[in-house]
Design a protein around this motif. Structure first.
Motif, PDB file in Angstrom:
ATOM      1  N   ARG A   1       0.835  -1.200   0.000  1.00  0.00           N
ATOM      2  CA  ARG A   1       0.000   0.000   0.000  1.00  0.00           C
ATOM      3  C   ARG A   1       0.869   1.249   0.000  1.00  0.00           C
ATOM      4  N   LYS A   2       0.309   2.335  -0.508  1.00  0.00           N
ATOM      5  CA  LYS A   2       1.002   3.627  -0.484  1.00  0.00           C
ATOM      6  C   LYS A   2       0.364   4.577   0.519  1.00  0.00           C
ATOM      7  N   VAL A   3      -0.890   4.300   0.877  1.00  0.00           N
ATOM      8  CA  VAL A   3      -1.646   5.194   1.759  1.00  0.00           C
ATOM      9  C   VAL A   3      -2.386   4.367   2.803  1.00  0.00           C
ATOM     10  N   PHE A   4      -2.352   4.850   4.048  1.00  0.00           N
ATOM     11  CA  PHE A   4      -3.178   4.233   5.084  1.00  0.00           C
ATOM     12  C   PHE A   4      -3.495   5.249   6.166  1.00  0.00           C
ATOM     13  N   GLY A   5      -4.547   4.955   6.907  1.00  0.00           N
ATOM     14  CA  GLY A   5      -4.944   5.845   7.993  1.00  0.00           C
ATOM     15  C   GLY A   5      -5.257   5.038   9.240  1.00  0.00           C
ATOM     16  N   ILE A   6      -5.070   5.665  10.394  1.00  0.00           N
ATOM     17  CA  ILE A   6      -5.416   5.034  11.664  1.00  0.00           C
ATOM     18  C   ILE A   6      -6.780   5.590  12.075  1.00  0.00           C
ATOM     19  N   ILE A   7      -7.712   4.679  12.402  1.00  0.00           N
ATOM     20  CA  ILE A   7      -9.076   5.115  12.699  1.00  0.00           C
ATOM     21  C   ILE A   7      -9.414   5.005  14.181  1.00  0.00           C
ATOM     22  N   ASP A   8      -8.401   4.744  15.004  1.00  0.00           N
ATOM     23  CA  ASP A   8      -8.615   4.632  16.448  1.00  0.00           C
ATOM     24  C   ASP A   8      -7.907   5.781  17.152  1.00  0.00           C
ATOM     25  N   ASN A   9      -8.630   6.487  18.035  1.00  0.00           N
ATOM     26  CA  ASN A   9      -8.056   7.641  18.735  1.00  0.00           C
ATOM     27  C   ASN A   9      -6.800   7.309  19.526  1.00  0.00           C
ATOM     28  N   GLY A  10      -6.829   6.206  20.267  1.00  0.00           N
ATOM     29  CA  GLY A  10      -5.696   5.817  21.106  1.00  0.00           C
ATOM     30  C   GLY A  10      -4.440   5.557  20.295  1.00  0.00           C
ATOM     31  N   PHE A  11      -4.573   4.719  19.257  1.00  0.00           N
ATOM     32  CA  PHE A  11      -3.423   4.412  18.398  1.00  0.00           C
ATOM     33  C   PHE A  11      -2.912   5.679  17.710  1.00  0.00           C
ATOM     34  N   ALA A  12      -3.840   6.505  17.234  1.00  0.00           N
ATOM     35  CA  ALA A  12      -3.460   7.728  16.519  1.00  0.00           C
ATOM     36  C   ALA A  12      -2.701   8.679  17.436  1.00  0.00           C
ATOM     37  N   LYS A  13      -3.208   8.854  18.661  1.00  0.00           N
ATOM     38  CA  LYS A  13      -2.581   9.766  19.615  1.00  0.00           C
ATOM     39  C   LYS A  13      -1.164   9.319  19.950  1.00  0.00           C
ATOM     40  N   LYS A  14      -0.997   8.037  20.240  1.00  0.00           N
ATOM     41  CA  LYS A  14       0.314   7.515  20.622  1.00  0.00           C
ATOM     42  C   LYS A  14       1.291   7.582  19.448  1.00  0.00           C
ATOM     43  N   THR A  15       0.824   7.251  18.254  1.00  0.00           N
ATOM     44  CA  THR A  15       1.680   7.311  17.068  1.00  0.00           C
ATOM     45  C   THR A  15       2.147   8.740  16.828  1.00  0.00           C
ATOM     46  N   LYS A  16       1.228   9.693  16.953  1.00  0.00           N
ATOM     47  CA  LYS A  16       1.567  11.116  16.751  1.00  0.00           C
ATOM     48  C   LYS A  16       2.591  11.572  17.787  1.00  0.00           C
TER      49      LYS A  16
END
Length: 103
Positions: A83-98
């Motif tokens: 894949r070339k594009v993906f998104g995280i759709i979970d707040n917890g995972f997104a916050k920690k990754t950021k």
């Protein structure tokens, strides 16, 4: 971004994938950006300029953080699919990754 945090972010994204909290592919990710489901979006650093622009413009319009950190090969390795594009759709995972990305 240091190498340790980069590796932690990659591991966390892999975990999110296994937990079913990732949306992959250009069209599905754009759809989830529009629906405000995507919390953070990634586009491959070696994706075409057209793809990068489309994803970044859409992310910017809907105020979704967008990062260009990994190559297509790294994304494939992280999520186990080419894949070339993906998104995280979970707040917890997104916050920690950021947090990991921004140090």
């Amino acid at each position: 971004m240091n190498e340790v945090n980069r590796q932690k972010a990659m591991n966390l994204i892999g975990l999110a994938m296994r937990a079913g909290k990732l949306i992959t592919g250009e069209e599905l990710t754009i759809g989830d950006i529009r629906k405000n489901k995507a919390k953070i979006v990634f586009v491959a650093s070696d994706a075409s300029e057209n793809t990068k622009k489309k994803i970044k413009d859409k992310s910017s319009y809907y105020e979704v953080p967008c990062f260009e950190l990994f190559s297509e090969a790294e994304i494939t390795q992280i999520i186990g699919r080419p894949r070339k594009v993906f998104g995280i759709i979970d707040n917890g995972f997104a916050k920690k990754t950021k947090e990991l990305i921004e140090g």
